[in-house]
Design a protein around this motif. Structure first.
Motif, short mmCIF file in Angstrom:
data_model
loop_
_atom_site.label_atom_id
_atom_site.label_comp_id
_atom_site.label_asym_id
_atom_site.label_seq_id
_atom_site.Cartn_x
_atom_site.Cartn_y
_atom_site.Cartn_z
N PRO A 47 0.85 -1.20 0.00
CA PRO A 47 0.00 0.00 0.00
C PRO A 47 0.88 1.24 0.00
O PRO A 47 1.81 1.35 0.79
N ALA A 48 0.61 2.13 -0.91
CA ALA A 48 1.41 3.35 -1.03
C ALA A 48 0.98 4.35 0.04
O ALA A 48 -0.21 4.51 0.30
N ASN A 49 1.95 5.00 0.64
CA ASN A 49 1.68 6.08 1.56
C ASN A 49 1.01 7.21 0.77
O ASN A 49 1.50 7.58 -0.30
N LEU A 50 -0.10 7.74 1.28
CA LEU A 50 -0.85 8.75 0.53
C LEU A 50 -0.02 9.99 0.23
O LEU A 50 -0.07 10.51 -0.89
N ASP A 51 0.77 10.45 1.19
CA ASP A 51 1.61 11.63 0.95
C ASP A 51 2.64 11.35 -0.13
O ASP A 51 2.90 12.19 -0.99
#
Length: 140
Positions: A105-109
């Motif tokens: 899962p990619a960090n949103l920032d």
């Protein structure tokens, strides 16, 4: 400056819906597609600047979709997203013109930073093309 337009492409509907909502909360104009085929339909109907594209999907996989996107509009920037670490796929994607590659899962920032970076790259390319066309008209 016009509004940045993003297309998220992922066959995992919960992931897709969550990411669309989170990006909208950050004032990003975003559309979602749950398959490669749907993504290509969207790209033919509305202007998109950056595509965040899942690598592994049933039907057309991310690499096939990337090839088609670059045929439709080579200036669209594509960020490949995968839950499966694969150096070979990353290299192939970059060779085909992907802007970058992130793990799920990619960090949103981090994702937002990559999207903004990709948009800047697209804008610079469009400006260069515009200047070349102006020079061509002036000299031609």
């Amino acid at each position: 400056m016009e509004q940045l337009r993003v297309l998220l492409v992922d066959d995992e509907s919960d992931f897709l819906e969550t990411l669309v909502k989170r990006l909208r909360k950050r004032n990003v104009e975003v559309a979602g597609a749950s398959s490669g085929e749907e993504a290509l339909r969207v790209l033919r109907e509305i202007p998109i600047d950056v595509v965040v594209l899942d690598v592994r999907m049933p039907g057309m996989d991310g690499i096939q979709v990337l090839r088609e996107i670059k045929t439709i509009n080579p200036l669209i920037q594509v960020i490949m997203l995968t839950g499966h670490a694969s150096v070979e796929v990353a290299v192939e994607g970059m060779e085909l013109g992907a802007f970058d590659y992130l793990m799920k899962p990619a960090n949103l920032d981090e994702l937002l930073y990559k999207i903004q970076d990709a948009y800047k790259a697209k804008t610079i390319q469009e400006q260069k093309i515009g200047r070349l066309r102006e020079l061509e008209r002036a000299g031609g």
